[in-house]
Design an enzyme around this catalytic site. Structure first.
Site, PDB file in Angstrom:
ATOM      1  CD  GLU A 173      -3.295  -0.875   2.019  1.00  0.00           C
ATOM      2  OE1 GLU A 173      -3.312   0.031   2.873  1.00  0.00           O
ATOM      3  OE2 GLU A 173      -4.002  -1.966   2.168  1.00  0.00           O
ATOM      4  CD  GLU A 313      -3.967  -5.990   2.958  1.00  0.00           C
ATOM      5  OE1 GLU A 313      -4.948  -5.238   3.139  1.00  0.00           O
ATOM      6  OE2 GLU A 313      -2.792  -5.547   3.035  1.00  0.00           O
TER       7      GLU A 313
END
Length: 513
Positions: A173, A313
């Site tokens: 991220e 995810e």
């Protein structure tokens, strides 16, 4: 009658076993208490790993496990987690609850967990607060089998032989908690960092797409629908007319969570109405659009589909259970979550030409967990049983299939009533999974089989009220059961799938008389 068509002779691509992967972060009670209790715990364990948890995970054939994060990965310094446990550094877990992280679960413990699970390793490196040298030395520590400072240090810490690192994520991220970078900056940092993810395990430096012994490197991809990130990162990676998969990268990650409400008020995991149920399913179905959107961009740079879209995810995200630490992300798990899992896994199968690996978030006690623990107690969630029903697809071959659907749910935001996927496994059996999204309607289904004659069918089902859940007081309120109401026809199968259910059928050809 719903018509369902499967052409077993129209074989497509392999459904990578890694599509059924899991994610474990140093977050709440996922690692500590959930997976790892230490060698001296009264809870039965093998080298500190909870025996009941490992046994349950082996039943669903966990193929790959991502660690140590997540946002935690970009504040994790691996040397803090090696050596004698009493000498390991303590730190504050700034992302998740502000609690003390004592680093008693580190590289050696993760590799031991992977050994016990019999799964592949997927490690996320620290780009956000780490250095190229730190990442390079971690790879050396884990994978170099010769004489070197890091290999010698590994041996001093009790493991002379190198480990196998199957996948390595360069940052997590990076558009957010991993550094708040823009895509151009991250892509160039990726090119620099990945250079030092050395391939010590082999001497033949072939492209990793052709050499499974090499570490397969994963670049940080977009958050949800950020197509600018995907486009810019790929453009940068493919500069100078060099295919990115020639040693540069093997995949691009994608993160997307199913949140029925807003990020400030996500909604309860257990207290929801029918409208919210269908809103949740609609958000889950959005994954199909995301995969198509980002795959379309990837096709421009990689038309041969050598790069994988890595959805590492995914899952439901609700408000935490009342009375628990809000930074621990502990939530219950109902049949609604099972349906969300069934939707996702069927989608991943259908898109397995591009989707090569996924990791549900997370494995134990966090978000859409497959297991919950409390002291020495263990609960298998409805989501756990969905993974159990779908495991037959691992490394099977996707075949052409189509089911007639109708829109159901909320006016203006409907969902299809059914989702499905079909494959032929390595033993020649037809594996079918169907999810019924309706909360109150069963559907009779006529399955037409082409290229396959049904001789015998075994089937299992998970079904129940949308609010049904397993608790520590009633751990078996929701569990899979045999499903015997299947009729063989001249051209296929007849059965009725109950409301709110996930069904798995194994179809075998007639045995020779």
């Amino acid at each position: 009658m719903t018509e369902y068509y499967i052409n077993a002779s129209h074989k497509k691509n392999r459904i990578n076993k890694e599509i059924y992967g899991h994610f474990s972060e140093h977050l709440g009670r996922c690692i500590y208490e959930g997976i790892y209790v230490g060698e001296h715990s009264d809870i039965p364990n093998v080298n500190g790993m909870r025996k009941d948890v490992v046994d349950a995970l082996r039943e669903i054939k966990v193929p790959v496990l991502r660690w140590p994060g997540g946002c935690f990965a970009d504040e994790y310094h691996w040397m803090d987690g090696i050596g004698p446990k009493k000498q390991r550094k303590k730190m504050i877990n700034t992302h998740w609850g502000g609690v003390i992280e004592d680093n008693s679960f580190g590289t050696h413990e993760y590799m031991e967990l992977a050994r016990q699970l019999g799964c592949e390793t997927y490690i996320n490196g620290n780009v956000g607060s780490g250095t190229v040298r730190e990442m390079s030395e971690w790879i050396e520590y884990m994978t170099f089998g010769g004489v070197s400072p890091m290999a010698d240090l590994r041996a001093q810490n009790g493991h002379p032989d190198p480990w196998k690192v199957d996948f390595f994520g360069v940052g997590n991220e990076s558009w957010g908690c991993g550094g708040n970078m823009n895509p151009e900056y991250y892509a160039n940092e990726y090119r620099r960092y990945q250079t030092y993810v050395r391939q010590y395990a082999v001497s033949d430096q072939e492209p990793s797409i052709n050499n499974p012994e090499l570490i397969r490197k994963i670049a940080c991809g977009p958050n949800t629908d950020n197509i600018e990130w995907t486009e810019t990162v790929l453009k940068t990676l493919f500069q100078h007319n060099m295919p990115a998969y020639h040693g540069l990268t093997d995949g691009l990650s994608l993160h997307y969570y199913t949140v029925p409400g807003s990020w400030e008020h996500k909604g309860s995991a257990t207290d929801f109405d029918e409208k919210t149920y269908y809103t949740t399913l609609s958000k889950a179905c959005y994954m199909d659009k995301l995969i198509r959107m980002h795959s379309g961009i990837m096709d421009k740079y990689d038309p041969e589909k050598k790069l994988g879209l890595i959805v590492d995810e995914w899952g439901t995200w609700y408000d935490v259970e009342p009375g628990t630490n809000p930074g621990f992300l502990y939530q219950q798990n109902t049949m609604r979550d099972a349906i969300v899992a069934g939707i996702h896994l069927n989608l991943f199968n259908q898109h397995s030409d591009r989707v090569k690996m996924t990791c549900i978030a997370q494995m134990v006690n966090v978000l859409q967990a497959v297991l919950l623990t409390d002291g020495d107690k263990l609960v298998r969630t409805p989501t756990y049983y969905v993974f159990d029903l779908f495991k037959a697809h691992q490394d099977a071959t996707l075949v052409a299939s189509h089911i007639e659907t109708i829109p159901i749910g909320n006016e203006g935001d409907p969902v299809p009533n059914l989702s499905e996927s079909a494959s032929v496994d390595q033993d020649g059996r037809l594996q079918i999974t169907i999810t019924n999204l309706s909360c109150d309607t069963a559907y009779p289904i006529h399955t037409h089989l082409a290229g396959f004659k049904a001789g015998h069918v075994d089937a299992e089902i998970l079904t129940g009220d949308i609010h049904a859940k397993n608790t520590f007081e009633q751990p078996d309120a929701v569990k899979k059961a045999c499903f015997s109401d299947v009729t063989l026809t001249e051209d296929g199968l007849l059965f009725t799938i109950p409301a709110c259910s996930v069904l798995h059928l194994t179809v075998e050809a007639p045995t020779a008389s």
